[in-house]
Design a protein around this motif. Sequence first.
Motif, PDB file in Angstrom:
ATOM      1  N   SER A  13      35.124  27.213  22.662  1.00  0.00           N
ATOM      2  CA  SER A  13      36.087  26.567  23.547  1.00  0.00           C
ATOM      3  C   SER A  13      37.480  27.147  23.338  1.00  0.00           C
ATOM      4  O   SER A  13      38.213  27.390  24.307  1.00  0.00           O
ATOM      5  CB  SER A  13      36.106  25.056  23.294  1.00  0.00           C
ATOM      6  N   CYS A  58      37.618  30.451  25.067  1.00  0.00           N
ATOM      7  CA  CYS A  58      37.703  30.267  26.521  1.00  0.00           C
ATOM      8  C   CYS A  58      39.134  29.931  26.943  1.00  0.00           C
ATOM      9  O   CYS A  58      39.656  30.485  27.918  1.00  0.00           O
ATOM     10  CB  CYS A  58      36.767  29.145  26.963  1.00  0.00           C
ATOM     11  N   PHE A  59      39.772  29.044  26.203  1.00  0.00           N
ATOM     12  CA  PHE A  59      41.137  28.658  26.537  1.00  0.00           C
ATOM     13  C   PHE A  59      42.110  29.815  26.336  1.00  0.00           C
ATOM     14  O   PHE A  59      43.040  30.002  27.130  1.00  0.00           O
ATOM     15  CB  PHE A  59      41.562  27.446  25.702  1.00  0.00           C
ATOM     16  N   CYS A 105      33.783  25.923  31.474  1.00  0.00           N
ATOM     17  CA  CYS A 105      35.156  26.212  31.045  1.00  0.00           C
ATOM     18  C   CYS A 105      35.976  26.794  32.198  1.00  0.00           C
ATOM     19  O   CYS A 105      37.160  26.469  32.369  1.00  0.00           O
ATOM     20  CB  CYS A 105      35.140  27.170  29.866  1.00  0.00           C
ATOM     21  N   THR A 116      39.354  24.870  33.548  1.00  0.00           N
ATOM     22  CA  THR A 116      40.679  25.501  33.504  1.00  0.00           C
ATOM     23  C   THR A 116      41.161  25.957  34.871  1.00  0.00           C
ATOM     24  O   THR A 116      42.368  26.164  35.071  1.00  0.00           O
ATOM     25  CB  THR A 116      40.658  26.719  32.569  1.00  0.00           C
ATOM     26  N   LYS A 123      32.247  19.689  31.425  1.00  0.00           N
ATOM     27  CA  LYS A 123      33.476  19.966  32.164  1.00  0.00           C
ATOM     28  C   LYS A 123      34.559  18.953  31.819  1.00  0.00           C
ATOM     29  O   LYS A 123      35.721  19.323  31.589  1.00  0.00           O
ATOM     30  CB  LYS A 123      33.200  19.948  33.666  1.00  0.00           C
ATOM     31  N   LEU A 162      35.935  19.531  28.298  1.00  0.00           N
ATOM     32  CA  LEU A 162      36.754  20.739  28.283  1.00  0.00           C
ATOM     33  C   LEU A 162      38.072  20.530  29.031  1.00  0.00           C
ATOM     34  O   LEU A 162      39.107  21.080  28.643  1.00  0.00           O
ATOM     35  CB  LEU A 162      35.973  21.913  28.879  1.00  0.00           C
ATOM     36  N   TRP A 195      41.621  21.144  27.494  1.00  0.00           N
ATOM     37  CA  TRP A 195      42.466  22.109  28.200  1.00  0.00           C
ATOM     38  C   TRP A 195      43.859  21.540  28.473  1.00  0.00           C
ATOM     39  O   TRP A 195      44.855  22.254  28.382  1.00  0.00           O
ATOM     40  CB  TRP A 195      41.791  22.526  29.501  1.00  0.00           C
TER      41      TRP A 195
END
Length: 424
Positions: A281, A284-285, A355, A359, A399, A402, A406
């Motif tokens: 995660s 991904c961010f 992700c 985002t 989702k 995340l 996020w």
Amino acid sequence: MLNFNRNRAQPRAGRALSLGGMDYLDSKRKSNFVGKIILAAVLTALCILIIKQSPSLSSPSPFSRHEPGVTHVLVTGGAGFIGSHAALRLLKDSHRITIVDNLSRGNLGAIKVLREQFPETGRLQFIYADLGDAKAVNKIFAENAFDAVMHFAAVAYVGESTLDPLRMDWTFRKYYHNITSNTLVVLEAMAAHDVKTLIYSSTCATYGEPEKMPITEETPQAPINPYGKAKKMAEDIILDFSRNSDMAVMILRYFNVIGSDPEGRLGEAPRTELREHGRISGACFDAALGVIPGLKVKGTDYKTADGTCIRDYIDVTDLVDAHVKALGKAKPGKVGIYNVGTGKGRSVREFVDACKKATGVEIKVEYLSRRPGDYAEVYSDPSKIRRELNWTAQHTDLKESLQTAWRWQNSHRNGYGSPLAMDS
């Protein structure tokens, strides 16, 4: 006066004047000296009076005594991602908290947030210390009246633990010492100071790569990386300790942690040098924020539906809830071992897609060869913890979890530095 001492031919009157001047100065000095003594005595008496009347100094620290109806929990690693979220929940539940952390992986900014949320006297204290220092740990236990220990402190990256197999001295220092030896230090301090309840933060990595899914608590433990091996050794030590005592022990083996505090107070802020070994995660961010050019997915040839690893992703809010329920159900002389997961496996490709949606960024993905020490498929059977602790994961939408994480990441691009305005 100097002229008088050096020139004996001066008139007597001059000498008399000089002597008279010396007498005057001596009297003045004596008077000043006596005045200073009196002033010092008055100030000292005043300080003593203030000290005696000060509640914080005249009475013992609330952390140093047991108080009926108040559970004082030592949270090791409480400045880290999971530990800080656990401390927040415990504080919300009116527990007294002492956090011990050496900040090698934790963040002082998380402690600051917790203090801002709970500024009352006797609620939270932070002690900077290394659990590898047995003398320091024993002193902490001697000076504080703990009712229970939640032991999170550890280095916890599978990839890092297998970074360089030829440098076993590094692996031993970072993983076996930090996880296994430090747990022994904590246990010895608990035994010496009669602290009877331990909630141990373990991992599904102790199972290795089982032949059958889902994983139950009876699944044989055969770890395949130093991180999992060090955790299993720590578990074994804990179990040996518990056999010869009336210690209440809860061991929670949890799976892949995601998410963050729903109210946006806490989040995950790994050090820059550790980002490549961190959770997917975080990667991904970082890719969504442009910190890195894209996401690297390691391993596409596993025997799974889409070729990528399958994991059981557990939201940190649910994970913390499991720890709190374990604390509430811990019983003297009893050992509880529980898997903490959703019971549902998700592939890395599914995770990346979630992700991207969370985002709103079309993240570039690069597919690479496998990472050493990884396993193809791991997900839990959480029926035991549901049955015995009445715990079930509530945040199971990838989702949504995340998105929550996020929001914090996007508004705290400097970690616990100055928050930024949310992008539209």
